[in-house]
Design a protein around this motif. Structure first.
Motif, PDB file in Angstrom:
ATOM      1  N   SER A   1      10.333  68.779  35.053  1.00 42.95           N
ATOM      2  CA  SER A   1      11.258  68.107  34.136  1.00 42.95           C
ATOM      3  C   SER A   1      11.341  68.897  32.845  1.00 42.95           C
ATOM      4  O   SER A   1      10.328  69.383  32.339  1.00 42.95           O
ATOM      5  CB  SER A   1      10.798  66.687  33.819  1.00 42.95           C
ATOM      6  OG  SER A   1      10.934  65.858  34.943  1.00 42.95           O
ATOM      7  N   VAL A   2      12.566  68.997  32.335  1.00 47.52           N
ATOM      8  CA  VAL A   2      12.790  69.710  31.085  1.00 47.52           C
ATOM      9  C   VAL A   2      13.993  69.090  30.381  1.00 47.52           C
ATOM     10  O   VAL A   2      14.969  68.706  31.025  1.00 47.52           O
ATOM     11  CB  VAL A   2      12.996  71.224  31.324  1.00 47.52           C
ATOM     12  CG1 VAL A   2      14.193  71.506  32.214  1.00 47.52           C
ATOM     13  CG2 VAL A   2      13.093  71.991  30.016  1.00 47.52           C
ATOM     14  N   VAL A   3      13.878  68.963  29.067  1.00 52.23           N
ATOM     15  CA  VAL A   3      14.999  68.451  28.290  1.00 52.23           C
ATOM     16  C   VAL A   3      16.102  69.498  28.315  1.00 52.23           C
ATOM     17  O   VAL A   3      15.877  70.656  27.955  1.00 52.23           O
ATOM     18  CB  VAL A   3      14.584  68.150  26.836  1.00 52.23           C
ATOM     19  CG1 VAL A   3      15.794  67.787  25.985  1.00 52.23           C
ATOM     20  CG2 VAL A   3      13.549  67.043  26.804  1.00 52.23           C
ATOM     21  N   GLU A   4      17.259  69.080  28.779  1.00 53.21           N
ATOM     22  CA  GLU A   4      18.404  69.995  28.861  1.00 53.21           C
ATOM     23  C   GLU A   4      19.396  69.723  27.735  1.00 53.21           C
ATOM     24  O   GLU A   4      19.948  70.648  27.162  1.00 53.21           O
ATOM     25  CB  GLU A   4      19.075  69.835  30.228  1.00 53.21           C
ATOM     26  CG  GLU A   4      20.170  70.806  30.492  1.00 53.21           C
ATOM     27  CD  GLU A   4      20.756  70.644  31.879  1.00 53.21           C
ATOM     28  OE1 GLU A   4      21.301  71.634  32.381  1.00 53.21           O
ATOM     29  OE2 GLU A   4      20.682  69.535  32.467  1.00 53.21           O
TER      30      GLU A   4
ATOM     31  N   PRO B   1      15.967  63.969  30.925  1.00 50.33           N
ATOM     32  CA  PRO B   1      15.568  65.328  31.308  1.00 50.33           C
ATOM     33  C   PRO B   1      16.096  65.722  32.688  1.00 50.33           C
ATOM     34  O   PRO B   1      16.238  64.879  33.577  1.00 50.33           O
ATOM     35  CB  PRO B   1      14.042  65.266  31.330  1.00 50.33           C
ATOM     36  CG  PRO B   1      13.685  64.095  30.499  1.00 50.33           C
ATOM     37  CD  PRO B   1      14.822  63.119  30.652  1.00 50.33           C
TER      38      PRO B   1
ATOM     39  N   THR C   1      15.382  67.026  36.150  1.00 46.55           N
ATOM     40  CA  THR C   1      14.185  66.944  36.995  1.00 46.55           C
ATOM     41  C   THR C   1      14.530  67.490  38.368  1.00 46.55           C
ATOM     42  O   THR C   1      15.483  67.021  38.999  1.00 46.55           O
ATOM     43  CB  THR C   1      13.685  65.489  37.101  1.00 46.55           C
ATOM     44  OG1 THR C   1      13.440  64.997  35.783  1.00 46.55           O
ATOM     45  CG2 THR C   1      12.422  65.398  37.921  1.00 46.55           C
TER      46      THR C   1
ATOM     47  N   ALA D   1      14.218  74.818  25.504  1.00 40.91           N
ATOM     48  CA  ALA D   1      13.222  73.824  25.079  1.00 40.91           C
ATOM     49  C   ALA D   1      11.886  74.457  24.708  1.00 40.91           C
ATOM     50  O   ALA D   1      11.143  73.916  23.891  1.00 40.91           O
ATOM     51  CB  ALA D   1      13.022  72.782  26.183  1.00 40.91           C
TER      52      ALA D   1
ATOM     53  N   PHE E   1       8.021  72.576  29.324  1.00 35.57           N
ATOM     54  CA  PHE E   1       8.454  71.731  30.429  1.00 35.57           C
ATOM     55  C   PHE E   1       7.270  70.916  30.915  1.00 35.57           C
ATOM     56  O   PHE E   1       6.139  71.124  30.487  1.00 35.57           O
ATOM     57  CB  PHE E   1       9.101  72.544  31.564  1.00 35.57           C
ATOM     58  CG  PHE E   1       8.177  73.506  32.280  1.00 35.57           C
ATOM     59  CD1 PHE E   1       7.510  73.138  33.440  1.00 35.57           C
ATOM     60  CD2 PHE E   1       8.003  74.803  31.817  1.00 35.57           C
ATOM     61  CE1 PHE E   1       6.676  74.029  34.107  1.00 35.57           C
ATOM     62  CE2 PHE E   1       7.186  75.702  32.474  1.00 35.57           C
ATOM     63  CZ  PHE E   1       6.513  75.315  33.622  1.00 35.57           C
TER      64      PHE E   1
END
Length: 141
Positions: A21-24, A30, A32, A62, A65
């Protein structure tokens, strides 16, 4: 029940499919995605992905992650780690072979490497230093 440091690191070192998961974008939840990963207790966690892919761009922006892995048998257990990207590395046959061998039977590794080379293109490694951990064993499923 929370896992000990040794239990959580050993569990993460096993070949589970991770949920990265990462903030886009700030106005969305996020990104995922499922992903193969590599980790050795006490070390950095790394993933392989195509440079310029959606997840690679989001991780680059970001600077960090998270990854969560779980199982449901013989008990429900999970480990989640989050941390900063500490380095990236260009694609290499050695990294691709190490990752494929982690997840595939030995007789399937060469075929996968050929598929990756001809169909998926170049992959780079993104290394993360686990900084924040969540873990639990919830007992029988």
């Amino acid at each position: 029940m929370a896992l000990s440091v040794e239990e959580r690191e050993q569990f993460l070192a096993e070949p589970h499919i991770g949920a990265l998961s990462v903030v886009e974008r700030s106005d969305r939840a996020p990104l995922t995605v499922p992903i193969w990963y590599q980790y050795s207790p006490g070390g950095e966690l790394w993933v392989l992905t195509e440079p310029g892919s959606r997840k690679a761009r989001a991780i680059d922006a970001a600077g960090r992650f998270s990854l969560m892995v779980q199982r449901t048998e013989p008990t429900v257990r999970y480990v989640s780690v989050e941390g900063p990207v500490v380095r990236t590395a260009a694609a290499s046959l050695e990294r691709s072979r190490e990752m494929a061998a982690r997840y595939l039977p030995p007789d399937k590794v060469a075929d996968f490497l050929e598929y990756e080379r001809t169909q998926l293109g170049e992959h780079g490694a993104i290394y993360m230093r686990p900084e924040h951990w969540l873990s639990a064993d919830l007992g029988p499923a």
